[in-house]
Write an enzyme that holds these catalytic residues in place. Structure first.
Site, PDB file in Angstrom:
ATOM      1  N   LYS A  90     -26.573 -54.573   4.318  1.00 27.40           N
ATOM      2  CA  LYS A  90     -25.515 -53.579   4.075  1.00 27.40           C
ATOM      3  C   LYS A  90     -26.096 -52.199   3.797  1.00 27.40           C
ATOM      4  O   LYS A  90     -25.627 -51.202   4.330  1.00 27.40           O
ATOM      5  CB  LYS A  90     -24.650 -53.967   2.854  1.00 27.40           C
ATOM      6  CG  LYS A  90     -23.934 -55.280   2.968  1.00 27.40           C
ATOM      7  CD  LYS A  90     -22.996 -55.485   1.785  1.00 27.40           C
ATOM      8  CE  LYS A  90     -23.661 -55.550   0.415  1.00 27.40           C
ATOM      9  NZ  LYS A  90     -24.550 -56.703   0.218  1.00 27.40           N
ATOM     10  N   ARG A 131     -16.479 -55.710  -4.759  1.00 25.79           N
ATOM     11  CA  ARG A 131     -17.127 -57.030  -4.862  1.00 25.79           C
ATOM     12  C   ARG A 131     -16.206 -58.059  -5.505  1.00 25.79           C
ATOM     13  O   ARG A 131     -16.601 -59.216  -5.636  1.00 25.79           O
ATOM     14  CB  ARG A 131     -18.387 -56.902  -5.710  1.00 25.79           C
ATOM     15  CG  ARG A 131     -19.682 -56.827  -4.916  1.00 25.79           C
ATOM     16  CD  ARG A 131     -20.795 -56.661  -5.919  1.00 25.79           C
ATOM     17  NE  ARG A 131     -22.085 -57.089  -5.494  1.00 25.79           N
ATOM     18  CZ  ARG A 131     -23.051 -56.267  -5.089  1.00 25.79           C
ATOM     19  NH1 ARG A 131     -22.812 -54.983  -4.955  1.00 25.79           N
ATOM     20  NH2 ARG A 131     -24.233 -56.742  -4.815  1.00 25.79           N
ATOM     21  N   ARG A 165     -38.180 -58.194   0.418  1.00 22.48           N
ATOM     22  CA  ARG A 165     -37.620 -56.835   0.343  1.00 22.48           C
ATOM     23  C   ARG A 165     -38.355 -56.001  -0.710  1.00 22.48           C
ATOM     24  O   ARG A 165     -38.683 -56.475  -1.788  1.00 22.48           O
ATOM     25  CB  ARG A 165     -36.136 -56.924  -0.022  1.00 22.48           C
ATOM     26  CG  ARG A 165     -35.502 -55.579  -0.282  1.00 22.48           C
ATOM     27  CD  ARG A 165     -34.022 -55.633  -0.167  1.00 22.48           C
ATOM     28  NE  ARG A 165     -33.370 -56.207  -1.331  1.00 22.48           N
ATOM     29  CZ  ARG A 165     -32.032 -56.259  -1.462  1.00 22.48           C
ATOM     30  NH1 ARG A 165     -31.258 -55.805  -0.499  1.00 22.48           N
ATOM     31  NH2 ARG A 165     -31.504 -56.798  -2.538  1.00 22.48           N
ATOM     32  N   ARG A 182     -37.418 -55.500  -6.233  1.00 17.73           N
ATOM     33  CA  ARG A 182     -36.331 -55.313  -7.186  1.00 17.73           C
ATOM     34  C   ARG A 182     -36.373 -56.425  -8.223  1.00 17.73           C
ATOM     35  O   ARG A 182     -36.646 -57.565  -7.883  1.00 17.73           O
ATOM     36  CB  ARG A 182     -34.984 -55.358  -6.445  1.00 17.73           C
ATOM     37  CG  ARG A 182     -34.504 -53.994  -6.018  1.00 17.73           C
ATOM     38  CD  ARG A 182     -33.301 -54.051  -5.144  1.00 17.73           C
ATOM     39  NE  ARG A 182     -32.189 -54.840  -5.674  1.00 17.73           N
ATOM     40  CZ  ARG A 182     -30.964 -54.842  -5.144  1.00 17.73           C
ATOM     41  NH1 ARG A 182     -30.708 -54.099  -4.088  1.00 17.73           N
ATOM     42  NH2 ARG A 182     -30.013 -55.581  -5.650  1.00 17.73           N
ATOM     43  N   ARG A 230     -27.314 -64.755  -7.704  1.00 15.64           N
ATOM     44  CA  ARG A 230     -26.553 -63.707  -6.995  1.00 15.64           C
ATOM     45  C   ARG A 230     -25.787 -64.298  -5.807  1.00 15.64           C
ATOM     46  O   ARG A 230     -24.676 -63.877  -5.510  1.00 15.64           O
ATOM     47  CB  ARG A 230     -27.506 -62.594  -6.535  1.00 15.64           C
ATOM     48  CG  ARG A 230     -27.994 -61.749  -7.709  1.00 15.64           C
ATOM     49  CD  ARG A 230     -29.150 -60.860  -7.310  1.00 15.64           C
ATOM     50  NE  ARG A 230     -28.796 -59.877  -6.319  1.00 15.64           N
ATOM     51  CZ  ARG A 230     -29.668 -59.326  -5.477  1.00 15.64           C
ATOM     52  NH1 ARG A 230     -30.942 -59.685  -5.506  1.00 15.64           N
ATOM     53  NH2 ARG A 230     -29.266 -58.415  -4.617  1.00 15.64           N
TER      54      ARG A 230
HETATM   55  P1  AMP Z   1     -26.709 -54.279  -4.935  1.00 13.49           P
HETATM   56  O1  AMP Z   1     -27.753 -53.223  -4.883  1.00 13.49           O
HETATM   57  O2  AMP Z   1     -25.460 -53.908  -4.193  1.00 13.49           O
HETATM   58  O3  AMP Z   1     -27.236 -55.633  -4.536  1.00 13.49           O
HETATM   59  O4  AMP Z   1     -26.257 -54.402  -6.464  1.00 13.49           O
HETATM   60  C1  AMP Z   1     -27.194 -54.777  -7.475  1.00 13.49           C
HETATM   61  C2  AMP Z   1     -26.460 -55.246  -8.706  1.00 13.49           C
HETATM   62  O5  AMP Z   1     -25.630 -54.175  -9.228  1.00 13.49           O
HETATM   63  C3  AMP Z   1     -25.476 -56.400  -8.500  1.00 13.49           C
HETATM   64  O6  AMP Z   1     -26.112 -57.669  -8.511  1.00 13.49           O
HETATM   65  C4  AMP Z   1     -24.531 -56.213  -9.667  1.00 13.49           C
HETATM   66  O7  AMP Z   1     -25.100 -56.644 -10.891  1.00 13.49           O
HETATM   67  C5  AMP Z   1     -24.402 -54.683  -9.732  1.00 13.49           C
HETATM   68  N1  AMP Z   1     -23.306 -54.203  -8.865  1.00 13.49           N
HETATM   69  C6  AMP Z   1     -23.419 -53.444  -7.739  1.00 13.49           C
HETATM   70  N2  AMP Z   1     -22.212 -53.190  -7.197  1.00 13.49           N
HETATM   71  C7  AMP Z   1     -21.310 -53.810  -7.985  1.00 13.49           C
HETATM   72  C8  AMP Z   1     -19.898 -53.955  -7.936  1.00 13.49           C
HETATM   73  N3  AMP Z   1     -19.157 -53.414  -6.954  1.00 13.49           N
HETATM   74  N4  AMP Z   1     -19.302 -54.674  -8.932  1.00 13.49           N
HETATM   75  C9  AMP Z   1     -20.018 -55.213  -9.929  1.00 13.49           C
HETATM   76  N5  AMP Z   1     -21.348 -55.144 -10.027  1.00 13.49           N
HETATM   77  C10 AMP Z   1     -22.011 -54.458  -9.064  1.00 13.49           C
END
Ligand code: AMP
Length: 212
Positions: free
Chosen positions: A9, A84, A121, A149, A160
């Protein structure tokens, strides 16, 4: 842009944003920056991020509402990692009611491929950019050091993916009946995914009356 962790994404959202001259809005990036900067938001988000859980809906919806109100997002935007949950999607529909048509792209990738991708990654510890397979030494954008990360470790990735299935996957059923929903095969090389996205957007625009 919908899809599980590791679906691509972030990479595709970045390309799409550059191509259309609109901002990419990634809630994950915003939250990670808040953690790094030690803000109150970062402090409350850190535990959820590090354990693979979602940050609370109210906080995330607040971030997105504020970001979408900025001048650079008025002509359009690409959302990466939001919504989400169904609660977030409902809030986004409320915002979009006054703004135009939402195109929803669901990037589909088999789970074993996701696990492999997340294990390799890397992101830049200075600017947060994603590293691509051919830039394993330093960040192409700023030259900063690349790191894994904290939430890409094997145990947290499993959590996750479970959280994705439980809380985010229901959004596919939420959006699927809409004429501007498209499913994309994300298990291809990035350029092929970009091509699939471009044609999906063209057909969604035709179907939904959205501006391209
Ligand atoms: P990502 O970089 O999109 O994988 O997001 C990393 C982490 O940030 C996720 O595992 C969540 O803990 C938090 N996070 C990101 N976007 C959201 C969202 N829309 N709602 C809730 N938590 C989020």
């Amino acid at each position: 842009m919908l899809g599980p962790p590791g679906a691509g994404k972030g990479t595709q959202a970045e390309r799409l944003a550059v191509q259309h001259g609109v901002p990419k809005i990634s809630t994950g990036d915003i939250l990670r920056r808040a953690v790094q900067a030690g803000t109150a938001l970062g402090g409350s988000a850190k535990q959820a991020i590090d354990s693979g859980n979602l940050v609370g809906d109210d906080a995330v919806i607040g971030i997105v509402r504020e970001r979408l109100a900025c001048a650079d997002a008025q002509a359009g935007f690409v959302l990466d990692g939001f919504p989400r949950t169904v609660i977030q999607a409902t809030a986004l529909d409320g915002v979009m009611a006054a703004r135009g048509v939402l195109i929803v792209l669901d990037i589909v990738v088999p789970e074993d491929v996701l696990v492999q991708r997340l294990a390799s990654r890397r992101i830049c510890s200075a600017c947060g950019a994603n590293a691509t397979a051919d830039t394993r030494q330093a960040c192409l954008k700023c030259g900063g050091p690349l790191v894994m990360r904290t939430d890409d470790g094997a145990g947290i990735v499993r959590e996750r993916l479970k959280v994705y299935q439980r809380q985010t996957r229901p959004l596919v059923e939420y959006y699927a009946p809409r004429p501007t929903f498209r499913s994309i095969d994300g298990n291809q090389v990035p350029d092929a995914v970009t091509e699939a996205i471009d044609s999906a957007i063209a057909s969604a625009v035709a179907a939904g009356g959205a501006r391209q």
